[in-house]
Scaffold this active site. Structure first.
Site, PDB file in Angstrom:
ATOM      1  N   ASP A 234      87.662  41.827  47.964  1.00 45.16           N
ATOM      2  CA  ASP A 234      88.419  42.262  49.151  1.00 45.16           C
ATOM      3  C   ASP A 234      88.771  43.745  49.110  1.00 45.16           C
ATOM      4  OD1 ASP A 234      88.454  39.558  49.965  1.00 45.16           O
ATOM      5  OD2 ASP A 234      90.178  39.206  48.668  1.00 45.16           O
TER       6      ASP A 234
ATOM      7  N   HIS B 258      83.376  39.010  54.040  1.00 49.63           N
ATOM      8  CA  HIS B 258      83.608  40.413  54.353  1.00 49.63           C
ATOM      9  C   HIS B 258      84.075  40.489  55.789  1.00 49.63           C
ATOM     10  CE1 HIS B 258      81.484  41.627  50.814  1.00 49.63           C
ATOM     11  NE2 HIS B 258      80.382  41.057  51.214  1.00 49.63           N
TER      12      HIS B 258
END
Ligand code: GDP
Length: 430
Positions: free
Chosen positions: A12, A40
């Site tokens: 992340d 994503h």
């Protein structure tokens, strides 16, 4: 020329945004590991997307998107994801899937759920996407390659054989319904229809592409600290998150990887269980989580709140080193503009001694953060395009972290969009 985009930390970090941005100059984007367990988030002119399987280059008409052999391929999710982007008017991307890629089977997902249930409070915090059972089977040599879908006789025999052992575990360990081999075979035949248009000998394709001088981007999932060898084992993922694995998971010579862009976020976040030395809690964490990323730090796949912490120089220095970093992309810096002072973790205290070397897991569990405070800049830095135009305290924060981690920060990201990027010359560049 091959370039990798990978994460330094727990995932992340904003790899999707950086890949999407670098894809403009690339011909081919390859996913080389992981599965649909992490996602994503990408914001561009078509809208906001959460991608789990497709590479972050699918939004450009000129790129080819490849699912490499190292990926845990969930065929229905891939098909659904293609539909989700074309439904939003993104032109149908050119997609290739390696014939050596292995498939996440419906029972992998079930085993993931059953095992987490069985472990109860000692669970790994899995996203229950079947990734650990998938890779266990791959290395136990009982996985299914995409290529096998096209050999019906072989498929029937293998399904029968695998159901025998899986059903013993389902019945006697988990006390759950067993698999019906005929139904499984039928599902796999449906998978064959779904995947047939994309199947390709990817390593040959990439070999030709390299000879033609094409630019290939390798897109990593998660980050160094989730690597099964070099991460916080056992609270890791089941495939290597390192750029080096890009060569294997795509089928490329390792020496072709010339640039390794390691993405580091300006603060820390993590999902799942495991040691997280610079973690913060309570209101301090809630505020950073709410302001973080683009609309808050919540999992792209699960929506669960991420654990939050200050920037960790020890973990990031280690994370960059194991990736073989040539460039650091330092992301989400804009989010820190609200803080008067910004704590940074510059060392770990383990058994009364301070270290800047990232320790093995059993020592990591005992580590306490050594924090220093940097002055904040108290303003919004979004929209700035030149490094010199950033507030002085903001530049000091970037430069302090660069010096601590020892790798050149050549890109600073100050917003989720493609254009929110500041290129910078670093004194550490060779
Ligand atoms: P990945 O898995 O490494 O691609 O990271 P995620 O997509 O899960 O998380 C990154 C989040 O931060 C996404 O919501 C991005 O849109 C967002 N993001 C990326 N770069 C920046 C940035 O520089 N500033 C802000 N505010 N958000 C960013």
């Amino acid at each position: 020329m091959v370039k990798a985009v990978v994460g330094a930390n727990w995932g992340d970090e904003g790899k999707g945004k950086i890949t999407d941005m670098l894809a403009e100059e690339a011909d081919i984007i390859v996913r080389f590991q992981g599965g649909a367990n992490a996602g994503h988030t990408i914001v561009n002119n078509y809208g906001k997307f959460a991608l789990h399987t497709l590479p972050s280059g699918v939004f450009y008409g000129h790129t080819t998107s490849i699912i490499g052999n190292g990926v845990a391929l969930n065929i229905p999710i891939l098909v659904q994801e293609i539909k989700s982007i074309t439904d939003k008017k993104v032109p149908m991307p050119k997609i290739l899937v390696s014939d050596r890629c292995q498939m996440v089977m419906p029972y992998h997902i079930l085993f993931d759920q059953y095992e987490e249930e069985r472990l109860g409070g000692k669970s790994f915090g899995s996203t229950k996407s079947g990734i650990a059972p998938f890779y266990s089977d791959k290395f136990a040599k009982i996985g299914f390659q995409v290529s096998e879908l096209f050999e019906d006789g072989l498929l029937r025999d293998k399904v029968a054989r695998i159901c025998e052992t899986k059903n013993v575990i389902l019945e006697h360990l988990y006390h759950k319904p067993v698999i019906n081999p005929e139904e499984l075979l039928e599902t796999l035949r449906e998978y064959r229809e779904m995947i047939a248009p994309y199947v390709c000998d990817v390593s040959s394709y990439l070999d030709r592409a390299l000879k033609e001088g094409k630019t290939i981007l390798l897109e990593g999932q998660l980050g160094t600290l989730k690597d099964p060898d070099h991460g916080i084992y056992p609270m890791v993922t089941s495939s290597s998150t390192l750029a080096a694995y890009g060569a294997i998971g795509a089928g490329l010579p390792p020496y072709e990887i010339k640039e390794i862009v390691t993405v580091c976020k300006a603060y820390s976040s993590a999902v799942g269980a495991g040691a997280f030395v610079s973690e913060i809690f309570g209101d301090e964490a809630d505020e950073l989580r709410r302001r973080g990323g683009d609309g808050g730090e919540f999992g792209a796949t699960t929506g669960r709140p991420r654990r939050m912490g200050w920037f960790d120089c020890v973990a990031s220095k280690y994370g960059c080193r194991l990736q073989g970093t040539t460039d650091v992309a330092f992301t989400v810096l804009d989010v820190l503009g609200y803080l008067d002072e910004i704590p940074v973790c510059v060392g770990y205290e383990v058994d009364g001694e301070v270290t800047t070397d990232f320790p093995v897991t059993c020592k990591l569990e005992k580590a306490k953060p050594v924090l220093t405070k940097m002055p904040g800049w108290k303003c919004d830095i979004r929209g700035i395009r030149k490094y010199e135009e950033l507030p002085e305290n903001c530049r000091k924060y970037v430069e302090f972290i660069e010096q601590q981690i020892g790798y050149p920060i050549t890109m600073v990201s100050n917003g989720p969009g493609r254009e929110d990027i500041i290129y910078r010359e670093s004194p550490l560049q060779q």
